[in-house]
Design a protein around this motif. Structure first.
Motif, short mmCIF file in Angstrom:
data_model
loop_
_atom_site.label_atom_id
_atom_site.label_comp_id
_atom_site.label_asym_id
_atom_site.label_seq_id
_atom_site.Cartn_x
_atom_site.Cartn_y
_atom_site.Cartn_z
N ASN A 263 -4.54 21.98 24.76
CA ASN A 263 -5.51 22.90 25.36
C ASN A 263 -5.05 24.35 25.31
N ASP A 264 -3.84 24.59 24.83
CA ASP A 264 -3.33 25.95 24.77
C ASP A 264 -4.03 26.73 23.65
N PRO A 265 -4.32 28.01 23.87
CA PRO A 265 -4.92 28.81 22.80
C PRO A 265 -3.98 28.90 21.60
N VAL A 266 -4.57 28.94 20.42
CA VAL A 266 -3.81 28.96 19.18
C VAL A 266 -3.96 30.32 18.51
N ILE A 267 -2.85 30.90 18.10
CA ILE A 267 -2.85 32.11 17.29
C ILE A 267 -2.42 31.72 15.89
N HIS A 268 -3.30 31.93 14.92
CA HIS A 268 -3.06 31.49 13.56
C HIS A 268 -2.47 32.62 12.72
N PHE A 269 -1.54 32.24 11.87
CA PHE A 269 -0.99 33.15 10.86
C PHE A 269 -1.01 32.41 9.53
N VAL A 270 -1.79 32.94 8.60
CA VAL A 270 -2.07 32.25 7.35
C VAL A 270 -1.52 33.09 6.20
N LEU A 271 -0.71 32.45 5.36
CA LEU A 271 -0.26 33.03 4.10
C LEU A 271 -1.05 32.33 2.99
N PHE A 272 -1.95 33.08 2.36
CA PHE A 272 -2.89 32.50 1.39
C PHE A 272 -2.45 32.87 -0.02
N ILE A 273 -2.31 31.86 -0.86
CA ILE A 273 -1.95 32.06 -2.26
C ILE A 273 -3.15 31.67 -3.10
N ASN A 294 -2.73 44.00 1.62
CA ASN A 294 -3.31 42.69 1.37
C ASN A 294 -3.32 41.83 2.63
N ALA A 295 -3.34 42.46 3.77
CA ALA A 295 -3.35 41.74 5.05
C ALA A 295 -4.52 42.22 5.88
N PHE A 296 -5.08 41.32 6.67
CA PHE A 296 -6.16 41.70 7.59
C PHE A 296 -6.07 40.82 8.83
N LEU A 297 -6.74 41.30 9.87
CA LEU A 297 -6.66 40.68 11.19
C LEU A 297 -8.05 40.21 11.60
N LEU A 298 -8.12 39.01 12.12
CA LEU A 298 -9.35 38.50 12.72
C LEU A 298 -9.20 38.59 14.24
N PRO A 299 -10.01 39.40 14.90
CA PRO A 299 -9.82 39.62 16.35
C PRO A 299 -9.84 38.31 17.12
N GLN A 300 -8.88 38.18 18.04
CA GLN A 300 -8.75 37.04 18.93
C GLN A 300 -8.62 35.71 18.18
N TRP A 301 -8.17 35.75 16.95
CA TRP A 301 -7.97 34.52 16.17
C TRP A 301 -6.59 34.49 15.54
N GLY A 302 -6.27 35.51 14.74
CA GLY A 302 -4.98 35.52 14.08
C GLY A 302 -4.96 36.51 12.93
N GLY A 303 -3.95 36.37 12.08
CA GLY A 303 -3.76 37.27 10.95
C GLY A 303 -3.64 36.51 9.65
N ILE A 304 -4.01 37.17 8.54
CA ILE A 304 -3.99 36.56 7.21
C ILE A 304 -3.34 37.54 6.24
N VAL A 305 -2.48 37.01 5.39
CA VAL A 305 -1.82 37.79 4.35
C VAL A 305 -2.09 37.12 3.01
N LEU A 306 -2.52 37.90 2.02
CA LEU A 306 -2.74 37.40 0.67
C LEU A 306 -1.48 37.66 -0.15
N ALA A 336 4.52 39.76 12.38
CA ALA A 336 5.07 40.26 13.65
C ALA A 336 4.20 41.39 14.19
N HIS A 337 3.78 42.30 13.31
CA HIS A 337 2.91 43.39 13.76
C HIS A 337 1.56 42.85 14.23
N GLN A 338 1.02 41.87 13.52
CA GLN A 338 -0.26 41.28 13.93
C GLN A 338 -0.13 40.56 15.27
N LEU A 339 1.00 39.90 15.50
CA LEU A 339 1.20 39.22 16.78
C LEU A 339 1.23 40.21 17.93
N LEU A 340 1.91 41.33 17.76
CA LEU A 340 1.95 42.35 18.80
C LEU A 340 0.55 42.88 19.08
#
Length: 520
Positions: A263-273, A294-306, A336-340
């Motif tokens: 039930n804990d909220p999940v913060i996603h970090f995706v490295l997409f190839i 090549n990185a972007f942030l989805l508010p209240q969801w997480g971060g993605i790096v291409l 780390a920057h996206q998590l902050l």
């Protein structure tokens, strides 16, 4: 000869007395069952401490913050104090009370140091080093931006990205290969070493606010739900993602990004190839040009790096078969920057720098104590406001729905939440960490009371639904009983009327016989 048939009225089970006793027995059973039905269908509705709930509306957290300056700078302290009191942004904050003192150490440990060796403001620990030539207005603005960074108008857009507060979070790190069969895939990655180097220091510094659980996974087939845009960039064929594509980049239908149940909220970090067909893949700006990052942030969801391969893949050689800690260094710096950002760490003002020990990477603090203290105060204030709003919503909901059950568990949670709010207000003058813990407990209890299963059930089972369930049952049972009673009442009236008329006729005949006797 056969005996003549008996009159039905003379049969024992057809007698009027027996029939009426049978009807009366049904009604006795019904009347005796009414108390049991009332007991089993009645709801427990205890009174809530409404006055205490609404009394929280006028209360505000107050964090006294004392900043010390040198004993020889008493005039500077007074000038800064006057300037801060005139600042409307600080006056409207309502949660922080900045007091400057000369010649004494503050309880919070904040200190302004006039350092002739610095050219611009520097922070080291909870000390602010400024050049002696700094103007009072500039020093006041710097101090306000450090102590109350969330009061700036520019912070409103940043707060929309921040995750809702939770005492616990799960961090899910996922390596997504769009199509591993294309030869453009990473089969393994040194995620543990990268997390220890770049994410671990953050989590340790944030331990007063949250507890974190970390999980990671690798997926080898994660197709996109759309076709990237094809374009030419610097003489090469590339593929691009528009802003509209970024909003639907996560393919929830085919990507399984969370591997555990919690039930804990999940913060996603995706490295997409990307696959070889869509490689290299870049982000496009509003003009259609390739964006530098090549990185972007989805508010209240997480971060993605291409992550694009360094050279064109071949069918016999996979260019990124294994991602080492060195390969992951820029990626996890971005994570780390996206998590902050997602956790609401405010960041330093642009003109303020942090003094860091350059001996080794592990000794560098991820962010300063000024930012941590500001985040603690902000989260405590948000929790108190959310708890108060939730408790008021419970009171309004119970008042609007008259037959909503309010059990002892709901009342207990509401009272415990109010007690936790009182403790948060009292402890805010001593420690923001303690105030945060009490406010987090108040928010948990208030949310548990609001989502109590006993209260939620009635929202989906209103009184109209109850009538619709009971009416077919009671109507089919009550109609024959009421009809039988009415028939018996009418029969009793007819019998009484007939007996009365017979009595009157018998009395008239006796009077005629008496008259005849007198005449004779």
């Amino acid at each position: 000869m056969e005996p003549p048939p008996k009159d039905p009225a003379q049969l024992c089970f057809e007698s009027v007395k027996t029939r009426r006793l049978i009807i009366a027995s049904y009604w006795i059973v019904v009347l005796l069952a009414v108390p049991l039905w009332w007991k089993t269908t009645s709801i427990e509705r205890l009174s809530l401490p409404t006055s205490r709930v609404y009394a929280q509306r006028g209360r505000e957290l107050n964090f006294p913050v004392e900043v010390s300056v040198g004993a020889a700078d008493a005039l500077l302290a007074q000038q800064l104090q006057d300037a801060i009191q005139r600042d409307k942004s600080v006056a409207g904050a309502g949660a922080i009370d900045i007091q400057l003192r000369a010649g004494r150490e503050s309880q919070a440990g904040y200190k302004i140091v006039l350092n002739p060796e610095v050219q611009s403001p520097l922070v080291e620990g909870r000390d602010l080093h400024v050049p002696p030539t700094s103007k009072n207005d500039q020093l006041k603005d710097t101090l306000v931006q450090l102590l109350a960074p969330y009061n700036a108008p520019s912070s409103e857009s940043q707060t929309q990205r921040v995750m809702t507060y939770s005492p616990r979070y799960r961090l899910a790190f996922t390596l997504l290969n769009e199509d591993a069969a294309s030869g453009n895939a990473a089969m393994a990655w040194d995620v543990q070493g990268a997390i220890q180097s770049y994410i671990g220091p953050l989590l340790e510094k944030l331990s007063d606010l949250h507890n974190f659980t970390i999980e990671s996974q690798v997926q080898f087939h994660a197709p996109l739900a759309f076709e990237p845009r094809h374009l030419e960039f610097e003489g090469h064929s590339v593929h691009g993602l528009t802003h509209e594509d970024l909003t639907v980049f996560i393919n929830s239908a085919e990507w399984t990004l969370s591997s555990s149940v919690s039930n804990d909220p999940v913060i996603h970090f995706v490295l997409f190839i990307p696959s070889s067909q869509n490689s290299p893949l870049h982000i496009l700006d509003t003009t259609g040009a390739v964006y530098p990052s090549n990185a972007f942030l989805l508010p209240q969801w997480g971060g993605i790096v291409l992550l694009n391969p360094s050279h064109h893949p071949s069918s016999t050689l996979n260019p990124i078969a294994h991602l080492s800690t060195t390969d992951l260094s820029p990626v996890f710096r971005t994570f780390a920057h996206q998590l902050l950002t997602l956790l609401g760490v405010p960041g330093l003002p642009p003109h303020v720098q942090s003094v860091r020990r350059p001996d080794s990477q592990s000794q560098r603090e991820p962010f300063t104590d000024w930012e941590l203290d500001a985040l603690l105060r902000r989260r405590a204030l948000e929790n108190v406001q959310s708890s108060t709003e939730t408790l008021e919503a419970i009171v309004r909901l119970v008042d609007q729905i008259e037959n909503m059950p309010v059990g002892q568990d709901v009342v207990g949670d509401v009272q415990d939440a109010l007690d936790a709010l009182n403790e948060a207000h009292e402890s805010s003058r001593l420690s923001p960490v303690v105030a945060l813990k009490h406010s987090a407990r108040a928010l948990t209890l208030a949310s548990r009371a609001f989502f109590n299963p006993g209260m939620l059930a009635l929202l989906y089972f209103p009184a109209e639904h109850t009538y619709a369930v009971y009416t077919p049952l009671f109507a089919s049972v009550a109609a024959p009983l009421i009809g039988a009673v009415l028939r018996e009442i009418m029969a009793w009236k007819r019998a009484r009327k007939a007996a009365k008329s017979e009595q009157q006729q018998g009395g008239g005949a006796q009077a005629v016989e008496k008259d005849v006797t007198r005449v004779e």
